[in-house]
Design an enzyme around this catalytic site. Sequence first.
Site, PDB file in Angstrom:
ATOM      1  N   SER A 141       0.966  -1.241  -0.018  1.00 45.12           N
ATOM      2  CA  SER A 141       0.064  -0.152  -0.033  1.00 45.12           C
ATOM      3  C   SER A 141       0.922   1.083  -0.079  1.00 45.12           C
ATOM      4  CB  SER A 141      -0.945  -0.048   1.278  1.00 45.12           C
ATOM      5  OG  SER A 141      -1.418   1.225   1.541  1.00 45.12           O
ATOM      6  N   TYR A 154      -2.119  -1.445  10.530  1.00 44.16           N
ATOM      7  CA  TYR A 154      -2.076  -1.488   8.855  1.00 44.16           C
ATOM      8  C   TYR A 154      -0.901  -1.015   8.446  1.00 44.16           C
ATOM      9  CZ  TYR A 154      -4.054  -0.992   4.398  1.00 44.16           C
ATOM     10  OH  TYR A 154      -4.299  -1.329   2.735  1.00 44.16           O
TER      11      TYR A 154
END
Length: 273
Positions: A141, A154
Amino acid sequence: MGSTWQGKIVLVTGVGSGIGKALAELLASQGASLVLTDVNEANLKQTAKSLGNSVLIAEKADASSSEDWRRLAQLLKDGPGYLDALVNNAGMASFGYFDETSEKLFNKVMDVNFTGITIGCREMLPLLERSERGLIVNLASIFGLITIPMMTPYHASKFAVRGFTEALRQDFKAKGVNVDVLCVMPGGIRTNIAAGAESDSGVQDAFAKHFETVALTTPEKAAKVIEKGMRKRSPRILIGPDATLVDWFGRLWPKSYSKIINPLFRTGKMTNP
């Protein structure tokens, strides 16, 4: 001239929705034979049904489960006996400050987003080595490049995916392993990952609403960028204008990018959009 994926066996995790589903559809349209997994059986069946004869195997599986990965590897060994490409797409998000996030939730995010990828690579490597030239695609990401508030697990998982992927590529080169390793860095993609984000502090609805306002790229567009990167065997694949921007900010201002990124992403609105 035939498609790059004509007759190739490609495993994609997390195909029930979002990028995984869009990529499976695109690869199927180009003649790939697909091995599909998702933790949501209903969504998996829906995707598999829509792709018809392109589906070789459709198996409910938890990306963080060693047992599920071993079962999938055995199905491939008993079937075609090899795998051409592995796309580790499955993932989850959580939202909340670190001190308000339980150890259980933190570890769950790490297990799904990171540990599951390492297990998948380990279990599928022998099958990938039987391909003419194997391919591993790991989805990290832009949040494996920079950080914002309230997403500690995350970020930890996606930084880990990026580091693992780049290190694995080095290992394979040093050993002469016939498998390429790619790292995908999506920006904001209009998927249900934010809507499905978990939180121990009850702020996930506000996060999901805010995410909808900043996600710039459709899953279908993301799938096209990933497929092109797979074809070209590009080591790092950035998706979306926000990903390109974040990549540059992280490089140019590694100590102070948050002064630009946080206002740009309007992070102050994440708990009160």
